[in-house]
Structure formats: C-alpha cells, structure tokens
Design an enzyme around this catalytic site. Structure first.
Site, PDB file in Angstrom:
ATOM      1  CD  GLN A  34      32.250  10.421  42.716  1.00 50.39           C
ATOM      2  OE1 GLN A  34      32.159  10.718  43.890  1.00 50.39           O
ATOM      3  NE2 GLN A  34      31.250   9.879  42.041  1.00 50.39           N
ATOM      4  N   GLY A 141      21.035  14.620  42.773  1.00 51.47           N
ATOM      5  CA  GLY A 141      19.841  14.186  43.500  1.00 51.47           C
ATOM      6  C   GLY A 141      19.055  15.338  44.106  1.00 51.47           C
ATOM      7  CG  ASP A 158      23.714   3.979  48.504  1.00 47.57           C
ATOM      8  OD1 ASP A 158      24.555   4.258  49.381  1.00 47.57           O
ATOM      9  OD2 ASP A 158      23.874   3.057  47.683  1.00 47.57           O
ATOM     10  CB  SER A 160      29.663   9.712  48.679  1.00 47.80           C
ATOM     11  OG  SER A 160      29.084  10.451  47.631  1.00 47.80           O
TER      12      SER A 160
HETATM   13  N1  AAT Z   1      26.146   1.589  47.724  1.00 47.29           N
HETATM   14  C1  AAT Z   1      27.179   1.978  48.629  1.00 47.29           C
HETATM   15  C2  AAT Z   1      27.984   3.057  48.090  1.00 47.29           C
HETATM   16  C3  AAT Z   1      27.740   4.374  48.274  1.00 47.29           C
HETATM   17  S1  AAT Z   1      27.658   5.130  46.812  1.00 47.29           S
HETATM   18  C4  AAT Z   1      27.355   6.782  46.932  1.00 47.29           C
HETATM   19  C5  AAT Z   1      27.002   7.305  45.546  1.00 47.29           C
HETATM   20  O1  AAT Z   1      26.409   8.596  45.685  1.00 47.29           O
HETATM   21  C6  AAT Z   1      28.164   7.470  44.553  1.00 47.29           C
HETATM   22  O2  AAT Z   1      27.915   6.653  43.439  1.00 47.29           O
HETATM   23  C7  AAT Z   1      28.148   8.964  44.192  1.00 47.29           C
HETATM   24  O3  AAT Z   1      28.505   9.213  42.849  1.00 47.29           O
HETATM   25  C8  AAT Z   1      26.697   9.315  44.475  1.00 47.29           C
HETATM   26  N2  AAT Z   1      26.416  10.730  44.722  1.00 47.29           N
HETATM   27  C9  AAT Z   1      27.175  11.617  45.413  1.00 47.29           C
HETATM   28  N3  AAT Z   1      26.602  12.832  45.410  1.00 47.29           N
HETATM   29  C10 AAT Z   1      25.442  12.731  44.722  1.00 47.29           C
HETATM   30  C11 AAT Z   1      24.409  13.655  44.376  1.00 47.29           C
HETATM   31  N4  AAT Z   1      24.471  14.948  44.758  1.00 47.29           N
HETATM   32  N5  AAT Z   1      23.349  13.200  43.654  1.00 47.29           N
HETATM   33  C12 AAT Z   1      23.278  11.897  43.280  1.00 47.29           C
HETATM   34  N6  AAT Z   1      24.231  10.979  43.577  1.00 47.29           N
HETATM   35  C13 AAT Z   1      25.303  11.387  44.284  1.00 47.29           C
HETATM   36  C14 AAT Z   1      27.630   5.015  49.625  1.00 47.29           C
HETATM   37  C15 AAT Z   1      28.910   4.906  50.408  1.00 47.29           C
HETATM   38  C16 AAT Z   1      28.892   5.395  51.849  1.00 47.29           C
HETATM   39  C17 AAT Z   1      30.303   5.628  52.373  1.00 47.29           C
HETATM   40  C18 AAT Z   1      30.387   5.762  53.856  1.00 47.29           C
HETATM   41  N7  AAT Z   1      31.708   6.116  54.337  1.00 47.29           N
END
Ligand code: AAT
Length: 282
Positions: A34, A141, A158, A160
C-alpha cells in the site's frame, strides 16, 4: 492536497470527506502492499494515511486504540493469550501491554513498513514492540489464524477497510477461522466500520457474528478524524458476556487512560435505534 489541506476522498464514502490542514509531508512511499504517507498536521499532530485513508492522528487515536483493546480484554475474566491482527502503528498493542494478566501477545501485521514508519514517526504509539510477551509475525492475518486453532482467549482485528489488503478480513471464512483459533471461552473484536456510512457492511459483519457466536454485540466509538466521526467494533464470544465488563479497571490502569472506563464500556453498546435494529437483524 489542495491549498495545504489533505482530504480523505474515497469512493467508499462518495460525496463526503474529512479534511485536515497539513504543514508537512514527513514520509511518503509505496510498500509492497500500500501507499504509506505520514503528515504533520496543523491541529492534530502527526497523521498516518494508508492508500489515501486516515488510519489515525496523534490527537484522537486514543479513543479507537483504547476501545479496541480494553472492550475485549475487560469482557474476558482472565485473558492470558491474545492475538492482534493489523494495527501496525502499535497503538492497540500499547493498550494490551497495560494488562498484567496477559502472558502471550501474538502480533500479526501484513506490512512491515507500517511498523517501521510508526517506530520512526509515531513513538508514542509504537512503544510496545519490545515487551517480552510480544511476538511479531509479518503475515496475512487470514493465513495466520488458519494455522493457530484453539490458541487464544482474545483476538483483536485492527484492520483497514475492505479495499486492498484488508479485504479478506471482512469475509465469512475469516470469521470461521477466528472462531476456530479461540480457546473454549474466547472472544473476538473486529473493526466494525460505521453504521451511518455503511449500514450494509455493518449488517454483513453482524450477520456473520450472529451466525457463528452464541453471544455477539456491537459497540460504537467516537473518532472525530474517521469519516462519519465514529467507528464500530463487532464482537463475538463463546462464553463471556460482552456488554458489561467482567472485571473492574485497576486504579493504576484507569489513570493511564483517556477514553475507556467501565461506564464507557456499558454505554458503548447502547446504539441509536436504527443501528439496534441492524444488530437484531430486524
Ligand atoms: N490502529 C488504527 C489503524 C488501523 S491500521 C490497519 C492495519 O491493518 C494496517 O497497518 C494494515 O497494514 C493492516 N492490514 C491490512 N490488511 C491486513 C491483513 N490481511 N493482515 C494483517 N494486517 C493487515 C485501522 C484503521 C481503520 C480505518 C477506518 N477508516
């Protein structure tokens, strides 16, 4: 960026955008997964943006991070083994680390660069990676939970939003695997989007939780810098009830918090009437 303002313009929320005045772009690079941007804002401290979407600002991150960690941990009578998926900034991890009863913390983030950028630019969040209880896994994950059946008391997702690498984390199969990764009386909490912006996604997530868990619930969190001004947490439990804390907050811990308290825990599950109907499947 238009005249010094960053706007979170995104087809996921057509026609509405949160804007912040930015003074400086401190970091900007595309990782394998990303686009990662880190801004110095005028009024909200530093801000982490992934693929154009605001993940946090220093000024209001505490509400989301505290609730994502303490709602599930205080719903469980004795959480010892915890898994967190996503959250590369380390904010939710910082909150989990405040719990002395937790012995094992597996941290699974897909994008190592988010962790590195956060360690460099967001030290108040990425402060918990060196805790001896923490093991960092750089992995998807969805794949990680598949390989860890019966391991955890609490799993926190947590993630995205469901575009880009986070997409798999909103699928029924992932929730089935989350359930399988729990110990017999375990529980999960996942980033549950907004019932104002996305009642359809919320309905889908709650529907999955309802079909898989004997106990499920949905809480609301105020986050001024997320579009919509709030975000939900979708929860499912194999034993503990969720809508009231199982334990009181020790005074030392409470004094470190800004948002979560036992009262806020109970209140967060009281939803606007239209959202309550989504919860009940009416
Ligand atoms: N702590 C608040 C911020 C987040 S971070 C979301 C994280 O999820 C990012 O670091 C991203 O790299 C990670 N991520 C995305 N997909 C995966 C996956 N498949 N496995 C593991 N990690 C992943 C949340 C923000 C919310 C926004 C709301 N609009």
């Amino acid at each position: 960026i238009h005249k010094g303002w960053f706007s979170e313009i995104c087809p996921m929320w057509e026609g509405i955008a949160v804007s912040l005045k930015v003074d400086k772009l401190l970091y900007s690079k595309k990782s394998r997964f990303q686009q990662i941007d880190l801004y110095q804002t005028r009024s909200h401290g530093r801000m982490l943006v992934l693929d154009g979407i605001i993940q946090l600002t220093e000024r209001d991150e505490f509400s989301y991070q505290e609730m994502m960690a303490h709602l599930p941990l205080f719903s469980h009578p004795n959480p010892e083994n915890v898994l967190i998926i996503g959250g590369g900034d380390g904010g939710v991890l910082r909150e989990i680390n405040r719990h002395d009863d937790v012995c094992v913390i597996d941290f699974c983030e897909i994008d190592e660069e988010v962790i590195n950028v956060s360690k460099r630019f967001l030290p108040s969040m990425a402060c918990g990676f060196d805790d001896p209880r923490v093991t960092v896994h750089i992995k998807d994950g969805a794949a990680f939970v598949r390989d860890h059946p019966g391991c955890y008391d609490v799993i926190i997702v947590d993630s995205s939003d469901p575009v880009g690498p986070g997409e798999v984390l909103f699928e029924n199969q992932f929730y089935q695997d989350l359930k399988r990764a729990l110990k017999p009386a375990g529980l999960i909490a996942t980033q549950g989007e907004s019932f104002f912006l996305h009642p359809d996604w919320v309905e889908k997530l709650i529907g999955i939780a309802r079909s898989l868990f004997p106990i499920y619930a949905y809480a609301n969190i105020i986050v001024p810098t997320y579009t919509g001004g709030h975000i939900g947490v979708c929860m499912g439990s194999l034993g503990p009830k969720l809508v009231a804390p199982a334990r009181t907050v020790p005074q030392v811990l409470q004094s470190q918090l800004k948002y979560y308290s036992s009262g806020v825990h109970r209140a967060a599950f009281v939803l606007p009437y239209f959202a309550e109907k989504i919860l009940k499947g009416e």
